[in-house]
Design a protein around this motif. Structure first.
Motif, PDB file in Angstrom:
ATOM      1  N   ASP A 155      37.204 -50.196 -41.086  1.00  0.00           N
ATOM      2  CA  ASP A 155      38.340 -51.050 -41.437  1.00  0.00           C
ATOM      3  C   ASP A 155      39.504 -50.336 -42.047  1.00  0.00           C
TER       4      ASP A 155
ATOM      5  N   GLN B   8      33.342 -57.674 -56.304  1.00  0.00           N
ATOM      6  CA  GLN B   8      33.539 -57.222 -54.890  1.00  0.00           C
ATOM      7  C   GLN B   8      32.595 -57.141 -53.923  1.00  0.00           C
TER       8      GLN B   8
ATOM      9  N   ARG C 172      45.981 -55.121 -52.455  1.00  0.00           N
ATOM     10  CA  ARG C 172      45.950 -55.670 -53.819  1.00  0.00           C
ATOM     11  C   ARG C 172      46.778 -54.977 -54.909  1.00  0.00           C
TER      12      ARG C 172
ATOM     13  N   SER D 137      31.858 -60.097 -52.231  1.00  0.00           N
ATOM     14  CA  SER D 137      33.091 -60.810 -51.500  1.00  0.00           C
ATOM     15  C   SER D 137      32.928 -60.405 -50.036  1.00  0.00           C
ATOM     16  N   ARG D 138      33.860 -60.805 -49.340  1.00  0.00           N
ATOM     17  CA  ARG D 138      34.056 -60.210 -48.144  1.00  0.00           C
ATOM     18  C   ARG D 138      34.847 -58.963 -47.902  1.00  0.00           C
ATOM     19  N   TRP D 139      35.238 -58.403 -48.862  1.00  0.00           N
ATOM     20  CA  TRP D 139      36.100 -57.125 -49.149  1.00  0.00           C
ATOM     21  C   TRP D 139      35.176 -56.026 -49.831  1.00  0.00           C
TER      22      TRP D 139
ATOM     23  N   TRP E 204      41.279 -53.712 -50.425  1.00  0.00           N
ATOM     24  CA  TRP E 204      40.204 -53.988 -50.302  1.00  0.00           C
ATOM     25  C   TRP E 204      39.807 -54.195 -48.934  1.00  0.00           C
ATOM     26  N   ALA E 205      38.555 -53.731 -48.352  1.00  0.00           N
ATOM     27  CA  ALA E 205      38.530 -53.971 -46.888  1.00  0.00           C
ATOM     28  C   ALA E 205      36.975 -54.287 -46.683  1.00  0.00           C
ATOM     29  N   ARG E 206      36.951 -54.725 -45.449  1.00  0.00           N
ATOM     30  CA  ARG E 206      35.634 -55.387 -44.934  1.00  0.00           C
ATOM     31  C   ARG E 206      34.382 -54.353 -44.674  1.00  0.00           C
ATOM     32  N   SER E 207      34.825 -53.046 -44.260  1.00  0.00           N
ATOM     33  CA  SER E 207      34.079 -51.843 -43.738  1.00  0.00           C
ATOM     34  C   SER E 207      34.843 -50.493 -44.164  1.00  0.00           C
TER      35      SER E 207
ATOM     36  N   GLU F 279      44.891 -57.181 -47.054  1.00  0.00           N
ATOM     37  CA  GLU F 279      44.002 -56.497 -47.911  1.00  0.00           C
ATOM     38  C   GLU F 279      44.471 -55.747 -49.234  1.00  0.00           C
TER      39      GLU F 279
ATOM     40  N   SER G  23      36.846 -50.480 -51.459  1.00  0.00           N
ATOM     41  CA  SER G  23      37.961 -50.474 -52.195  1.00  0.00           C
ATOM     42  C   SER G  23      38.523 -49.149 -51.909  1.00  0.00           C
TER      43      SER G  23
END
Length: 283
Positions: A226, A170, A204, A173-175, A220-223, A202, A178
């Motif tokens: 987000d 994770q 899951r 990744s771009r995400w 799962w988020a980028r920031s 996003e 969690s």
């Protein structure tokens, strides 16, 4: 992943002494029925994903086996319905042609058999340790004919007892963030809420549960910022949903049986989940 007809799933929130947290995590990582562990940012110290082969095994785990030094208290939410799981999530790593090709070779689910044989358990154990293992090697290790193993494999996947899930680090990744949201949804609006969440890339995981928060979803988020966008999108699309709490994961020491390092990569050590239907042994 292995699914049995009487499988029981639950989320367990754990509070522990700060000085004992690492020891508690190390101990819980060794429990096969605890398939995933997250270290939470607030509200609870740990969030456990638990899957057992039946209700009795879950009761024993919660009432007896979680009574270990360092754990102050724990709260259990039983999963009453799985609407979306991580094996359904897509990383967007495949192009359209590749996605259609995978869909073409996917095995469609059939009726789940009521029992899992000792031969099934042996095969599942080997595949759980190495999902890339070939039929020839499986036949050698189980001392069976390769064509027999292939038919057995096809039956287990077609019935849904075995499901394959390709994980990714994770943090790479771009995400990398969690979050698990605890919500309240009116029973008549569950289907609509699930449909909305399925439309959010996003998402899951999505589950109906017991308790005040009768609905949970994982994203799962980028920031961190987000996360607010996701909450706003869900709230605007489903005004009847109430957000009660959320748990952002600082770390994930174990996911689907595999031990992870601080970068989110598998260490190579795995405690195979034992939540398929138990097999009676002849003495």
């Amino acid at each position: 992943m292995v699914n049995g007809p009487s499988t029981q799933m639950a989320f367990v929130e754990v509070d522990c002494l700060p000085t004992h947290r690492d020891l508690v995590v190390a101990t819980l990582c060794r429990v096969p029925e605890i398939i995933s562990i997250e270290v939470s940012a607030r509200g609870r110290d740990l969030l456990l994903t638990v899957v057992t082969h039946d209700w009795t095994a879950l009761s024993d785990l919660v009432l007896s086996r979680l009574q270990i030094d360092g754990i102050l208290r724990h709260r259990t939410s039983l999963v009453t319905d799985i609407h979306l799981e991580a094996s359904d999530w897509r990383l967007d790593a495949l192009n359209r042609a590749q996605t259609l090709e995978v869909a073409r070779i996917e095995v469609h689910s059939a009726t789940v058999p009521s029992t899992v044989t000792p031969a099934d358990t042996a095969l599942i154990d080997l595949i759980s340790h190495d999902g890339r293992i070939g039929f020839a090697e499986l036949a050698r290790l189980t001392q069976r004919n390769a064509s027999t193993v292939r038919r057995q494999f096809t039956r287990l996947t077609a019935c849904g007892i075995m499901k394959f899930r390709c994980e990714v680090s994770q943090e790479s990744s771009r995400w990398p963030i969690s979050c698990t949201w605890f919500c309240r949804v009116e029973p008549g609006h569950v289907a609509e809420t699930v449909r909305i969440l399925r439309g959010i890339p996003e998402t899951r995981g999505c589950f109906s549960t017991t308790g005040e928060s009768n609905f949970m979803f994982i994203g799962w988020a980028r920031s961190v910022t987000d996360l607010l966008r996701i909450e706003k999108e869900v709230a605007q699309s489903q005004p009847t949903l109430r957000f009660l709490d959320s748990a952002v994961a600082f770390a994930t020491p174990k996911r689907i049986g595999w031990f992870l390092d601080q970068s989110g990569c598998a260490t190579g050590e795995v405690v195979v989940p034992t939540f398929s239907t138990p097999v009676s042994k002849k003495h």
